[in-house]
Design an enzyme around this catalytic site. Structure first.
Site, PDB file in Angstrom:
ATOM      1  N   ASP A 271      -5.388 -13.430  11.454  1.00 55.01           N
ATOM      2  CA  ASP A 271      -5.675 -12.902  10.122  1.00 55.01           C
ATOM      3  C   ASP A 271      -5.055 -11.519   9.917  1.00 55.01           C
ATOM      4  O   ASP A 271      -4.565 -11.209   8.835  1.00 55.01           O
ATOM      5  CB  ASP A 271      -7.202 -12.828   9.928  1.00 55.01           C
ATOM      6  CG  ASP A 271      -7.610 -12.487   8.496  1.00 55.01           C
ATOM      7  OD1 ASP A 271      -6.933 -12.971   7.570  1.00 55.01           O
ATOM      8  OD2 ASP A 271      -8.589 -11.750   8.304  1.00 55.01           O
TER       9      ASP A 271
ATOM     10  N   LYS B 213       0.847  -1.201   0.000  1.00 55.72           N
ATOM     11  CA  LYS B 213       0.000   0.000   0.000  1.00 55.72           C
ATOM     12  C   LYS B 213       0.879   1.246   0.000  1.00 55.72           C
ATOM     13  O   LYS B 213       1.834   1.336   0.770  1.00 55.72           O
ATOM     14  CB  LYS B 213      -0.932   0.016   1.227  1.00 55.72           C
ATOM     15  CG  LYS B 213      -2.018  -1.049   1.181  1.00 55.72           C
ATOM     16  CD  LYS B 213      -2.936  -0.941   2.387  1.00 55.72           C
ATOM     17  CE  LYS B 213      -3.847  -2.147   2.487  1.00 55.72           C
ATOM     18  NZ  LYS B 213      -5.047  -2.064   1.681  1.00 55.72           N
TER      19      LYS B 213
ATOM     20  N   HIS C 107      -0.385  -8.011   9.193  1.00 53.49           N
ATOM     21  CA  HIS C 107      -0.525  -6.605   8.782  1.00 53.49           C
ATOM     22  C   HIS C 107      -0.176  -5.639   9.916  1.00 53.49           C
ATOM     23  O   HIS C 107       0.599  -4.707   9.741  1.00 53.49           O
ATOM     24  CB  HIS C 107      -1.955  -6.292   8.333  1.00 53.49           C
ATOM     25  CG  HIS C 107      -2.450  -7.159   7.195  1.00 53.49           C
ATOM     26  ND1 HIS C 107      -1.617  -7.662   6.226  1.00 53.49           N
ATOM     27  CD2 HIS C 107      -3.690  -7.595   6.871  1.00 53.49           C
ATOM     28  CE1 HIS C 107      -2.340  -8.365   5.357  1.00 53.49           C
ATOM     29  NE2 HIS C 107      -3.583  -8.340   5.728  1.00 53.49           N
TER      30      HIS C 107
HETATM   31  C1  BG6 Z   1      -6.672  -9.798   4.385  1.00 55.05           C
HETATM   32  C2  BG6 Z   1      -7.535 -10.506   5.389  1.00 55.05           C
HETATM   33  O1  BG6 Z   1      -5.323 -10.095   4.592  1.00 55.05           O
HETATM   34  O2  BG6 Z   1      -6.863  -8.406   4.505  1.00 55.05           O
HETATM   35  C3  BG6 Z   1      -9.001 -10.120   5.215  1.00 55.05           C
HETATM   36  O3  BG6 Z   1      -7.399 -11.912   5.234  1.00 55.05           O
HETATM   37  C4  BG6 Z   1      -9.176  -8.623   5.215  1.00 55.05           C
HETATM   38  O4  BG6 Z   1      -9.785 -10.698   6.246  1.00 55.05           O
HETATM   39  C5  BG6 Z   1      -8.186  -7.968   4.248  1.00 55.05           C
HETATM   40  O5  BG6 Z   1     -10.502  -8.339   4.812  1.00 55.05           O
HETATM   41  C6  BG6 Z   1      -8.205  -6.468   4.388  1.00 55.05           C
HETATM   42  O6  BG6 Z   1      -7.391  -5.910   3.401  1.00 55.05           O
HETATM   43  P1  BG6 Z   1      -7.596  -4.409   2.914  1.00 55.05           P
HETATM   44  O7  BG6 Z   1      -6.526  -4.193   1.896  1.00 55.05           O
HETATM   45  O8  BG6 Z   1      -8.981  -4.331   2.338  1.00 55.05           O
HETATM   46  O9  BG6 Z   1      -7.443  -3.576   4.130  1.00 55.05           O
END
Ligand code: BG6
Length: 497
Positions: free
Chosen positions: A247, A194, A252
């Site tokens: 997850d 991102k 993240h």
């Molecule tokens: C993914 C998860 O890694 O990231 C999902 O497995 C989540 O559960 C998604 O919805 C969110 O990604 P973003 O880019 O929409 O914030």
């Protein structure tokens, strides 16, 4: 954007992209749209083929119709020529069924391209079958380059979550290393792709203004939020075995924490950046069983049990919160409050640094003198950075009010932001590993998460049910309240253009 000579190199190096798990959510929603955007931007090799592989029987035509639903309506006229590059192959990579079809499809393409082609395997499959799948790639010789071209080794892309815990992550790494060396393995955490996440690096290290304040002398605490308004959607089977902590926080959010807290790397090489991130993750204090009870929260949204493919009495959390500390000189004593959840108030990812309240004597007698400064790095939506300052309200009274200074992507730059997957897939083609994570980072993150998962699985922290459309489990408010703090609502703060 790659340089002109890099683009020339891409164009003249034929490549095939094999997407395992091609009918899954990740492939349909993220991978194919990203490949299409790269195609539209003329950033794929001239000789390029996508082999889409999954268990369901489809003809290539049927499959293209599935992908069509996920592609943006813009440039519709380019879709037919993009589709010509896709061949669908029904197979089961975990059960080793029909993998020879992939070999055949690659050989056929090599005949057309009159030479060796780069092979890129995207393992867009459930982490529970990744080990078997990689083993089967090896058994079928798919880890080998085409004859006499050992310098053009296949690349393999794997996705988070990397295993279910430290042990399974190590097992996956073992199998991968049986067939691939480190520079052939691309571990994706798409948050690193991102634009706003990459900007954390520039914001911190290209602006001398902040460096001297970026420590426990000035910063009171840091809040990282990844909230979503969607529920588990069609991913119930995967999500119910995973939960919010694995997850989102394990990968993240810990990556965001690492970028915010890391020391400045010696240079911009992938190795130096990874080293510094790893140092921070290693220094996260592992919570003791007692701390887990007082510093973590697990919640499940009302209605979760009625979602498709969820176990009737599931105790899986769709909301997770934890307070962590980093044990090093810079961050000693500064709490990092991390939270994530589905079916919350809205979709937002943000990092807020709150500064200390200095209680300056010169403002005694003023109204609202102690509004601490904050820096908000809003990853999405309304991408930007905001600084909360205190100003004297105009007028005859001595009243202070918070005011905001903002940098917003939308107003500062004309250039559209590429999607995370677009950027990451282009980096794979270019052979640039800077935005991918290392096995060591993954293992250190699991060391933080595993004790929490273990305590939660024994119900040592009760699972609470929260109402959709709220900020999640109320216990998370309590944890901050006990510390004399409160959650700062990210959506309301910046770049509301
Ligand atoms: C993914 C998860 O890694 O990231 C999902 O497995 C989540 O559960 C998604 O919805 C969110 O990604 P973003 O880019 O929409 O914030």
């Amino acid at each position: 954007m790659p340089t002109t000579s890099e683009i020339e190199n891409i164009k003249k190096s034929p490549a095939t992209f094999v997407v395992f798990g091609a009918t899954g959510d990740l492939a349909r929603k993220r991978i194919f749209p990203a490949l299409f955007k790269l195609y539209k931007a003329n950033l794929l090799p001239t000789a390029f083929k996508i082999i889409a592989a999954a268990r369901t029987e489809h003809s290539s035509e049927n499959f293209r119709a599935i992908v069509d639903e996920s592609l943006s309506a813009v440039d519709k006229e380019k879709i037919p020529s993009f589709f010509e590059k896709i061949q669908y192959v029904p197979l089961d990579v975990a059960e080793d069924k029909n993998l020879t079809e992939v070999t055949n499809a690659i050989s056929e393409f090599e005949k057309e391209a009159a030479g060796c082609v780069k092979r890129i395997y995207y393992m867009a499959i459930s982490p529970t079958i990744l080990e078997e799948a990689v083993e089967n790639l090896g058994k079928n010789g798919l880890h080998l380059a085409c004859q006499n071209h050992n310098d053009n080794k296949p690349l393999v892309i794997v996705e988070k979550p990397f295993g279910q815990d430290l042990k399974s992550a190590q097992k996956i790494a073992q199998v991968l290393s049986k067939y691939f060396v480190q520079d052939q393995i691309y571990r994706i955490d798409h948050y690193l792709g991102k634009e706003t996440v990459q900007n954390i690096f520039a914001f911190r290290f290209a602006n001398e203004l902040f460096e001297s304040l970026w420590n426990n002398k000035f910063i009171d605490h840091i809040q990282i939020t990844t909230a979503e308004n969607i529920g588990v959607e069609k991913r119930g089977a995967f999500y119910d075995k995973t939960g919010a902590l694995r997850d989102i926080i394990q990968n993240h959010i810990i990556q965001l924490l690492a970028l915010i807290a890391m020391e400045e790397p010696e240079d911009s090489s992938s190795k130096s950046i990874k080293e510094k991130k790893l140092e921070v993750i290693k220094n996260i204090k592992k919570l003791t069983p007692e701390e887990i009870k007082t510093s973590t929260v697990r919640g499940q949204y009302e209605g979760y049990l009625e979602e498709e493919n969820i176990e009737p009495n599931s105790k899986t959390e769709s909301y997770a919160m934890t307070k962590l500390f980093i044990e090093n000189e810079r961050w000693q004593g500064v709490p990092f409050y991390l939270r994530t959840g589905k079916r919350l108030t809205g979709k937002v990812t943000s990092i807020i640094l709150q500064f200390k309240d200095r209680q300056h004597k010169i403002f005694e007698g003023f109204e609202n003198p102690n509004i601490p400064n904050t820096i908000t790095i809003q990853i999405q939506p309304n991408e930007g950075i905001g600084i909360r300052l205190t100003a004297k309200k105009p007028g005859l009274t001595s009243e202070f009010e918070p005011v905001a200074m903002e940098f917003c992507y939308k107003t500062s730059f004309d250039t559209p932001q590429p999607e995370a997957y677009e950027r990451l897939l282009l980096d794979v083609i270019l052979g640039n590993q800077s935005l991918f994570i290392s096995q060591e980072e993954i293992e250190e993150s699991w060391k933080v998460i595993d004790p929490i998962e273990e305590a939660w699985s024994k119900n040592e922290v009760p699972l609470t049910v929260y109402k959709p459309g709220t900020w999640g489990a109320e216990e998370a408010e309590e944890i901050l309240k006990k510390d004399g703090r409160e959650w700062l609502q990210p959506i309301l703060t910046i770049c509301k253009i």
